[in-house]
Enzyme design. Structure first.
Site, short mmCIF file in Angstrom:
data_model
loop_
_atom_site.label_atom_id
_atom_site.label_comp_id
_atom_site.label_asym_id
_atom_site.label_seq_id
_atom_site.Cartn_x
_atom_site.Cartn_y
_atom_site.Cartn_z
N CYS A 1 9.78 -9.15 44.06
CA CYS A 1 9.18 -7.94 44.62
C CYS A 1 7.95 -8.32 45.44
O CYS A 1 7.37 -9.38 45.25
CB CYS A 1 8.75 -6.98 43.52
SG CYS A 1 10.09 -6.46 42.44
N THR B 1 -0.92 -4.29 40.11
CA THR B 1 0.49 -4.32 39.74
C THR B 1 0.77 -5.68 39.12
O THR B 1 0.25 -6.70 39.56
CB THR B 1 1.42 -3.99 40.93
OG1 THR B 1 2.72 -3.70 40.41
CG2 THR B 1 1.52 -5.10 41.94
N HIS C 1 4.55 -1.46 45.19
CA HIS C 1 5.33 -2.54 44.57
C HIS C 1 6.77 -2.38 45.07
O HIS C 1 7.55 -1.58 44.55
CB HIS C 1 5.25 -2.39 43.05
CG HIS C 1 5.90 -3.49 42.27
ND1 HIS C 1 5.29 -4.07 41.19
CD2 HIS C 1 7.09 -4.11 42.40
CE1 HIS C 1 6.09 -5.00 40.68
NE2 HIS C 1 7.19 -5.04 41.39
#
Lengths: 164, 208
Positions: A31, A25, A48
């Site tokens: 995040c 990711t 994520h």
């Protein structure tokens, strides 16, 4: 090792599992990228996570990958469905930084640390040990987990690369 | 997404005009700073999912400079002024006339100048929007970051994250001469700001 490694991409507010190659990711800011790994079966999963709790959701159809409290159980279920052994599963995570520093910032401003806290709570509730983390700071990260080893590779613009 | 599924072309046009006016003023301000004409592309108004937004700046891992301002007042939202590293260097050497230290990274002084330029541009963007809509909108103190585009823009999408997986983006590009300074404005209004913006412009907001 296979040269042409499969790369499974996980987008923002997304999750995925795999048994070979890498799961990646990109551009984690506030995040959190959370990974679960079964070293016996060599199965890995990554989420994520964008927001700490689904309680604040105002959308009709909940995207369960987006919230820490819903993404972690879902990721676990997906791994178990592939045949992972629950007692062996371990977690690692990275991200949760505070991209912009403001004086007197509101709650939104410290969303990164809150995401990290919520992920830890969700792991605790499921009794999954967190064996490594690289969280906080004020910079973005891209992470990859190798399904064959469970090693989590972290790249950032400001702090270079590291492995967990 | 519930909020946007009934947006008609007409409403998109209104938002496009909102973006246009703001960016037009900012282009004028930049032009005055530089002492040379600045062109501006017709703004794009798009409903994009999170992935697509980061694609707009070259992908989630692309290195960018971003000046971020939180917009407060009647119609809150997030405003980003995004530059590629090359554009940032060009902007600094022209505007501030700074002999760049030439290192791999910009110095403290150079970053501060960049932040201030972003502040001026964003301020003129916002004040024209506020005049046009008669809504109060004022920026917070700007913050500058150099990092992966995904990490930076992800931050601007948090308010949307609570509502769905898409965000409305008003995107403008500036050009100076032969593409030498290409900067993008991203205005990401909070979901609850849309009814206010439409209402202030006399557009009925009744889900049709």
């Amino acid at each position: 090792m296979i040269d042409e490694q499969t790369i499974i991409k996980v987008g923002m507010a997304d999750l995925n599992v795999g048994s070979q190659g890498l799961i990646r990711t990109t551009g984690l800011g506030s995040c959190v990228g959370l990974t679960l790994y079964d070293p016996g079966k060599k199965l890995a999963g990554m989420a994520h996570v964008m927001l700490p709790s689904s309680e604040i959701a105002r959308e009709g159809q909940l995207n369960i990958a987006k919230f820490a409290d819903t993404a972690v159980p879902e990721l676990l279920n997906r791994l178990l469905a592939l045949g992972a052994v629950r007692s062996r599963i371990v977690a690692k995570m990275a991200g949760g930084s505070q991209m912009f520093a403001f004086a007197g910032g509101s709650d939104t401003m410290r969303i990164g640390p809150r995401n990290v806290e919520s992920c830890k709570l969700a792991l605790e509730a499921l009794n999954i040990p967190l064996i490594a983390e690289d969280t906080g700071g004020n910079y973005g990260r891209t992470i990859e987990i190798a399904c064959s080893t469970g090693v989590l590779y972290i790249r950032s613009v400001q702090k270079g690369a590291k492995e967990l | 997404m519930e909020l946007f599924k009934n947006f008609k072309d007409f409403k998109m046009d209104v938002l496009k005009e909102v973006g246009n006016i703001g960016a037009g003023n900012a282009a004028t301000a930049l032009s005055q700073l530089l002492g040379k004409p600045i062109d501006m592309a017709v703004p794009k108004v798009q409903l994009l999912n999170f992935e697509e937004i980061t694609e707009k700046v070259g992908g989630a891992e692309e290195l960018v400079y971003a000046v971020f301002l939180r917009v407060e007042g009647d119609a809150p939202g997030n405003l980003f002024f995004i530059l590629t590293p090359e554009a940032a260097v060009n902007l600094l050497s022209r505007v501030a006339g700074i002999e760049l230290s030439g290192g791999e990274e910009l110095s403290e002084m150079e970053l501060s100048a960049l932040n201030e330029i972003g502040n001026i541009l964003a301020g003129s963007y916002l004040s024209s929007l506020a005049d046009f809509t008669s809504l109060t909108m004022y920026p917070t103190v700007p913050a500058l970051a150099m990092d992966m585009a995904g990490a930076i823009l992800g931050y601007g999408l948090l308010q949307f994250g609570q509502m769905g997986d898409d965000a409305l983006l008003i995107d403008t590009t500036f050009l100076e001469g032969q593409n030498e300074i290409e900067g993008q404005f991203f205005l990401i209004p909070d979901p609850e700001s849309f009814p206010k913006i439409f209402k202030s412009l006399g557009v009925p907001f009744d889900n049709d």
